[in-house]
Motif scaffolding. Sequence first.
Motif, PDB file in Angstrom:
ATOM      1  N   HIS A 153      43.045  21.565  47.914  1.00  0.00           N
ATOM      2  CA  HIS A 153      43.468  22.404  49.039  1.00  0.00           C
ATOM      3  C   HIS A 153      43.809  23.826  48.590  1.00  0.00           C
ATOM      4  CE1 HIS A 153      43.484  18.826  51.486  1.00  0.00           C
ATOM      5  NE2 HIS A 153      44.334  18.230  50.663  1.00  0.00           N
ATOM      6  N   GLU A 154      43.295  24.238  47.457  1.00  0.00           N
ATOM      7  CA  GLU A 154      43.612  25.559  46.918  1.00  0.00           C
ATOM      8  C   GLU A 154      42.888  26.667  47.672  1.00  0.00           C
ATOM      9  OE1 GLU A 154      44.289  26.055  42.563  1.00  0.00           O
ATOM     10  OE2 GLU A 154      43.043  24.268  42.472  1.00  0.00           O
ATOM     11  N   VAL A 155      43.472  27.850  47.617  1.00  0.00           N
ATOM     12  CA  VAL A 155      42.866  29.049  48.184  1.00  0.00           C
ATOM     13  C   VAL A 155      42.381  29.931  47.040  1.00  0.00           C
ATOM     14  CG1 VAL A 155      43.359  31.198  49.405  1.00  0.00           C
ATOM     15  CG2 VAL A 155      44.200  29.034  50.316  1.00  0.00           C
ATOM     16  N   VAL A 156      41.194  30.491  47.199  1.00  0.00           N
ATOM     17  CA  VAL A 156      40.639  31.428  46.227  1.00  0.00           C
ATOM     18  C   VAL A 156      40.827  32.840  46.769  1.00  0.00           C
ATOM     19  CG1 VAL A 156      38.543  32.227  45.080  1.00  0.00           C
ATOM     20  CG2 VAL A 156      38.962  29.764  45.332  1.00  0.00           C
ATOM     21  N   ASP A 157      41.533  33.672  46.041  1.00  0.00           N
ATOM     22  CA  ASP A 157      41.758  35.057  46.459  1.00  0.00           C
ATOM     23  C   ASP A 157      40.642  35.984  46.005  1.00  0.00           C
ATOM     24  OD1 ASP A 157      44.536  34.883  47.659  1.00  0.00           O
ATOM     25  OD2 ASP A 157      44.911  34.041  45.678  1.00  0.00           O
ATOM     26  N   VAL A 158      40.088  35.709  44.817  1.00  0.00           N
ATOM     27  CA  VAL A 158      38.995  36.522  44.275  1.00  0.00           C
ATOM     28  C   VAL A 158      37.935  35.596  43.690  1.00  0.00           C
ATOM     29  CG1 VAL A 158      38.310  38.233  42.553  1.00  0.00           C
ATOM     30  CG2 VAL A 158      40.465  38.502  43.770  1.00  0.00           C
ATOM     31  N   SER A 212      48.530  39.007  36.904  1.00  0.00           N
ATOM     32  CA  SER A 212      49.119  38.001  37.791  1.00  0.00           C
ATOM     33  C   SER A 212      48.097  37.175  38.570  1.00  0.00           C
ATOM     34  CB  SER A 212      50.112  38.654  38.760  1.00  0.00           C
ATOM     35  OG  SER A 212      51.153  39.282  38.050  1.00  0.00           O
ATOM     36  N   TYR A 213      46.983  36.842  37.920  1.00  0.00           N
ATOM     37  CA  TYR A 213      46.021  35.929  38.524  1.00  0.00           C
ATOM     38  C   TYR A 213      45.967  34.633  37.725  1.00  0.00           C
ATOM     39  CZ  TYR A 213      44.003  39.334  41.745  1.00  0.00           C
ATOM     40  OH  TYR A 213      43.812  40.235  42.767  1.00  0.00           O
ATOM     41  N   ARG A 214      45.938  33.540  38.446  1.00  0.00           N
ATOM     42  CA  ARG A 214      45.646  32.246  37.846  1.00  0.00           C
ATOM     43  C   ARG A 214      44.137  32.060  37.918  1.00  0.00           C
ATOM     44  NH1 ARG A 214      45.056  27.411  40.250  1.00  0.00           N
ATOM     45  NH2 ARG A 214      45.846  28.187  42.239  1.00  0.00           N
ATOM     46  N   ILE A 215      43.539  31.613  36.830  1.00  0.00           N
ATOM     47  CA  ILE A 215      42.094  31.636  36.698  1.00  0.00           C
ATOM     48  C   ILE A 215      41.504  30.225  36.714  1.00  0.00           C
ATOM     49  CG2 ILE A 215      40.158  32.425  35.286  1.00  0.00           C
ATOM     50  CD1 ILE A 215      41.978  34.696  36.303  1.00  0.00           C
ATOM     51  N   THR A 216      40.387  30.073  37.428  1.00  0.00           N
ATOM     52  CA  THR A 216      39.535  28.897  37.301  1.00  0.00           C
ATOM     53  C   THR A 216      38.189  29.359  36.768  1.00  0.00           C
ATOM     54  OG1 THR A 216      40.591  27.683  39.120  1.00  0.00           O
ATOM     55  CG2 THR A 216      38.366  27.009  38.499  1.00  0.00           C
ATOM     56  N   LEU A 217      37.848  28.919  35.570  1.00  0.00           N
ATOM     57  CA  LEU A 217      36.587  29.279  34.941  1.00  0.00           C
ATOM     58  C   LEU A 217      35.527  28.231  35.264  1.00  0.00           C
ATOM     59  CD1 LEU A 217      37.835  30.249  31.358  1.00  0.00           C
ATOM     60  CD2 LEU A 217      37.339  31.797  33.249  1.00  0.00           C
ATOM     61  N   VAL A 218      34.299  28.677  35.484  1.00  0.00           N
ATOM     62  CA  VAL A 218      33.182  27.770  35.748  1.00  0.00           C
ATOM     63  C   VAL A 218      32.055  28.074  34.767  1.00  0.00           C
ATOM     64  CG1 VAL A 218      31.450  27.029  37.422  1.00  0.00           C
ATOM     65  CG2 VAL A 218      33.756  27.613  38.202  1.00  0.00           C
ATOM     66  N   MET A 272      53.417  38.134  43.054  1.00  0.00           N
ATOM     67  CA  MET A 272      52.781  36.920  43.559  1.00  0.00           C
ATOM     68  C   MET A 272      51.595  36.554  42.684  1.00  0.00           C
ATOM     69  SD  MET A 272      51.103  36.209  47.306  1.00  0.00           S
ATOM     70  CE  MET A 272      50.346  34.638  47.677  1.00  0.00           C
ATOM     71  N   ILE A 273      51.498  35.275  42.309  1.00  0.00           N
ATOM     72  CA  ILE A 273      50.375  34.806  41.507  1.00  0.00           C
ATOM     73  C   ILE A 273      49.208  34.481  42.431  1.00  0.00           C
ATOM     74  CG2 ILE A 273      49.572  33.100  39.848  1.00  0.00           C
ATOM     75  CD1 ILE A 273      51.771  34.935  38.812  1.00  0.00           C
ATOM     76  N   ARG A 274      48.078  35.135  42.214  1.00  0.00           N
ATOM     77  CA  ARG A 274      46.892  34.869  43.011  1.00  0.00           C
ATOM     78  C   ARG A 274      45.885  34.071  42.194  1.00  0.00           C
ATOM     79  NH1 ARG A 274      47.705  37.411  47.640  1.00  0.00           N
ATOM     80  NH2 ARG A 274      48.949  39.321  47.677  1.00  0.00           N
ATOM     81  N   HIS A 275      44.815  33.624  42.843  1.00  0.00           N
ATOM     82  CA  HIS A 275      43.862  32.711  42.218  1.00  0.00           C
ATOM     83  C   HIS A 275      42.473  33.339  42.186  1.00  0.00           C
ATOM     84  CE1 HIS A 275      41.612  28.580  42.423  1.00  0.00           C
ATOM     85  NE2 HIS A 275      41.634  29.072  41.193  1.00  0.00           N
ATOM     86  N   ALA A 276      41.858  33.380  41.000  1.00  0.00           N
ATOM     87  CA  ALA A 276      40.505  33.909  40.843  1.00  0.00           C
ATOM     88  C   ALA A 276      39.582  32.828  40.299  1.00  0.00           C
ATOM     89  CB  ALA A 276      40.508  35.114  39.903  1.00  0.00           C
ATOM     90  N   LEU A 277      38.438  32.651  40.940  1.00  0.00           N
ATOM     91  CA  LEU A 277      37.398  31.726  40.502  1.00  0.00           C
ATOM     92  C   LEU A 277      36.268  32.549  39.908  1.00  0.00           C
ATOM     93  CD1 LEU A 277      36.165  28.765  40.586  1.00  0.00           C
ATOM     94  CD2 LEU A 277      35.071  29.500  42.727  1.00  0.00           C
ATOM     95  N   ILE A 278      35.896  32.262  38.664  1.00  0.00           N
ATOM     96  CA  ILE A 278      34.909  33.087  37.956  1.00  0.00           C
ATOM     97  C   ILE A 278      33.795  32.205  37.418  1.00  0.00           C
ATOM     98  CG2 ILE A 278      34.527  34.737  36.089  1.00  0.00           C
ATOM     99  CD1 ILE A 278      37.499  35.444  36.253  1.00  0.00           C
ATOM    100  N   THR A 279      32.575  32.374  37.940  1.00  0.00           N
ATOM    101  CA  THR A 279      31.437  31.654  37.392  1.00  0.00           C
ATOM    102  C   THR A 279      30.910  32.418  36.180  1.00  0.00           C
ATOM    103  OG1 THR A 279      29.699  32.762  38.685  1.00  0.00           O
ATOM    104  CG2 THR A 279      30.844  30.909  39.729  1.00  0.00           C
ATOM    105  N   GLY A 280      30.372  31.676  35.217  1.00  0.00           N
ATOM    106  CA  GLY A 280      29.942  32.331  33.981  1.00  0.00           C
ATOM    107  C   GLY A 280      31.117  32.935  33.245  1.00  0.00           C
ATOM    108  N   GLY A 281      32.270  32.275  33.358  1.00  0.00           N
ATOM    109  CA  GLY A 281      33.506  32.862  32.845  1.00  0.00           C
ATOM    110  C   GLY A 281      33.886  32.474  31.441  1.00  0.00           C
ATOM    111  N   SER A 282      33.009  31.788  30.717  1.00  0.00           N
ATOM    112  CA  SER A 282      33.405  31.303  29.393  1.00  0.00           C
ATOM    113  C   SER A 282      33.161  32.311  28.272  1.00  0.00           C
ATOM    114  CB  SER A 282      32.658  30.000  29.064  1.00  0.00           C
ATOM    115  OG  SER A 282      31.253  30.227  28.970  1.00  0.00           O
ATOM    116  N   ARG A 283      32.465  33.407  28.569  1.00  0.00           N
ATOM    117  CA  ARG A 283      32.209  34.410  27.521  1.00  0.00           C
ATOM    118  C   ARG A 283      31.747  35.714  28.161  1.00  0.00           C
ATOM    119  NH1 ARG A 283      26.720  31.822  24.777  1.00  0.00           N
ATOM    120  NH2 ARG A 283      25.499  31.676  26.689  1.00  0.00           N
ATOM    121  N   GLY A 284      31.579  36.738  27.335  1.00  0.00           N
ATOM    122  CA  GLY A 284      31.027  38.000  27.784  1.00  0.00           C
ATOM    123  C   GLY A 284      31.810  38.664  28.898  1.00  0.00           C
TER     124      GLY A 284
END
Length: 275
Positions: free
Chosen positions: A98-103, A26-32, A1-13
């Motif tokens: 309407h997305e759900v954030v798993d992590v 198996s995570y789909r990522i949203t970078l902030v 199952m593909i889950r969704h992770a939202l990561i702030t400060g996710g562009s480096r480091g």
Amino acid sequence: MIRHALITGGSRGIGLAIARLLAKNSYRITLVSRTESHLQSALSTLPDPISPGTNSSRPTSPHSDSASVTPSPHKYVVGSVTSGMFWNKHILGSSLRHEVVDVMVNCAGIGQNSLLVRTTVEDIDKIVDTNLTSMLHGIRYLVKKRHIRRSDFGDRGKVGREAEFTPCIINIASLLGVKGGRGAVAYVASKAGVLGLTRALAAELGPQSIRVNAIVPGYIETDMTADIERTSLLSKIPLRRFGTPDEIAQAALFLATNQYANNCVINLDGGLSAT
């Protein structure tokens, strides 16, 4: 199952290292992050979480003021997490829909290298707002708007593979938030606050099946530590080296997947806290 992770400060480091490892698992990522060019570069390095042979329409695309079309299942959101306008339906909300954030990984942060009396009021506010206050606003928004999945622990009796997946919030703290440090009072105070935030939320959100954990890195090879004088510092670290962002990412993956990890604080400092 593909889950969704939202990561702030996710562009480096550290944030980007966590994004890459979660994508491989198996995570789909949203970078902030604040800088679109950095986000675009980071996004291009994320592996596709879709298993070979799996059909996917890949409906999402990077969200920004000038969003470009991409086949990537991942996306980004441009904005400052310290802005009151960011954590609302107009910016982040319009991207999540309407997305759900798993992590949720709270990794956005800035450092400090000045005595308190020489630190401007503006810099103090910026450090605390970025490292701590933004986490409060972000978690509050996602939980209140139900972007983070909640349940009533219907499968609380199950263990191992049978256990229901529960969402997880991972806060990146710092060893200085535990040990203290000269010339970084505002930074130390903000990171100590992250650990207090983690403990309080683990108790408050646990009954809603939302786990809250923290990682406490020591000195890690990132842009933030690039200008640090290392000779004397390395002699104090039992392993005689700085850690890597990938080693922090491994801890984040553990916290995301271990269903009994709540108020779990993982210390990764090469043994420096023991000296």
